[in-house]
Design an enzyme around this catalytic site. Structure first.
Site, PDB file in Angstrom:
ATOM      1  N   ASP A  10      35.638  38.411  38.484  1.00 31.84           N
ATOM      2  CA  ASP A  10      36.502  37.773  39.473  1.00 31.84           C
ATOM      3  C   ASP A  10      36.961  38.815  40.491  1.00 31.84           C
ATOM      4  OD1 ASP A  10      38.190  35.733  40.623  1.00 31.84           O
ATOM      5  OD2 ASP A  10      39.893  36.592  39.530  1.00 31.84           O
ATOM      6  N   ASP A  12      40.171  38.419  42.941  1.00 32.29           N
ATOM      7  CA  ASP A  12      41.614  38.527  43.146  1.00 32.29           C
ATOM      8  C   ASP A  12      42.336  38.948  41.873  1.00 32.29           C
ATOM      9  OD1 ASP A  12      40.836  37.543  45.584  1.00 32.29           O
ATOM     10  OD2 ASP A  12      41.506  35.509  45.190  1.00 32.29           O
ATOM     11  N   ASP A 116      41.409  37.179  35.506  1.00 29.83           N
ATOM     12  CA  ASP A 116      42.821  37.284  35.156  1.00 29.83           C
ATOM     13  C   ASP A 116      43.442  35.933  34.820  1.00 29.83           C
ATOM     14  OD1 ASP A 116      42.515  36.621  37.945  1.00 29.83           O
ATOM     15  OD2 ASP A 116      44.652  36.994  38.216  1.00 29.83           O
TER      16      ASP A 116
END
Length: 153
Positions: A10, A12, A116
């Site tokens: 990922d 961000d 996250d």
């Protein structure tokens, strides 16, 4: 090398420090986009890498079939190109033509996803989710690299 192992990473708050973009915004912009900061035009072009993210991604890409898998806000037209430009700038050849933007991360097939959050289909991803960030099993990029070194080398 384990190029038959597919890893998705990922952006961000995993390879990209989202807060670093917010820190560059003026108060009026932050007020206008309260609770929807990812819609700020151009914000994704301002973000800096997370600590050790670039070298760790490059290491993963050298040893595994590694891709960036991120979501770009539908309401922010610049996010799509900004994410592409960010990958080119910071990850270069290691991520060349390896950027996937999707709101449905469960639709990709692979062995691992480093993310996250569990949103956007991560909770339905068929492989192993390495939950990244403070308070999770893999708090830093050093934790992630250590996991793969221990498991595969």
């Amino acid at each position: 090398m384990n190029k038959d192992i597919v890893i998705y990473v990922d952006m961000d708050n995993v390879v990209v420090d989202f807060q670093s973009g917010l820190d560059q915004m003026d108060d009026d912009t932050l007020k206008t986009y309260t609770d929807r900061e990812d819609e700020i035009p151009g914000i994704f072009s301002l973000m800096k890498p997370m600590p050790d993210a670039v070298s760790s991604y490059v290491w993963l890409a050298e040893h595994f079939d590694t891709y960036i898998l991120s979501t770009a806000p539908w309401e922010n037209n610049t996010a799509w190109s900004d994410k592409h430009l960010w990958v080119q700038k910071y990850l270069g050849e290691a991520a060349h033509k390896r950027l996937i933007l999707s709101h449905h991360k469960n639709l990709v097939f692979g062995d691992y996803i480093i993310d996250d959050r569990t949103a956007r289909g991560v909770d339905r991803f068929k492989g192993t989710h390495l939950h990244f960030g403070k308070g999770h099993a893999y708090e830093t990029w050093n934790d992630v690299v250590a996991y793969f070194r221990e498991k595969y080398f």
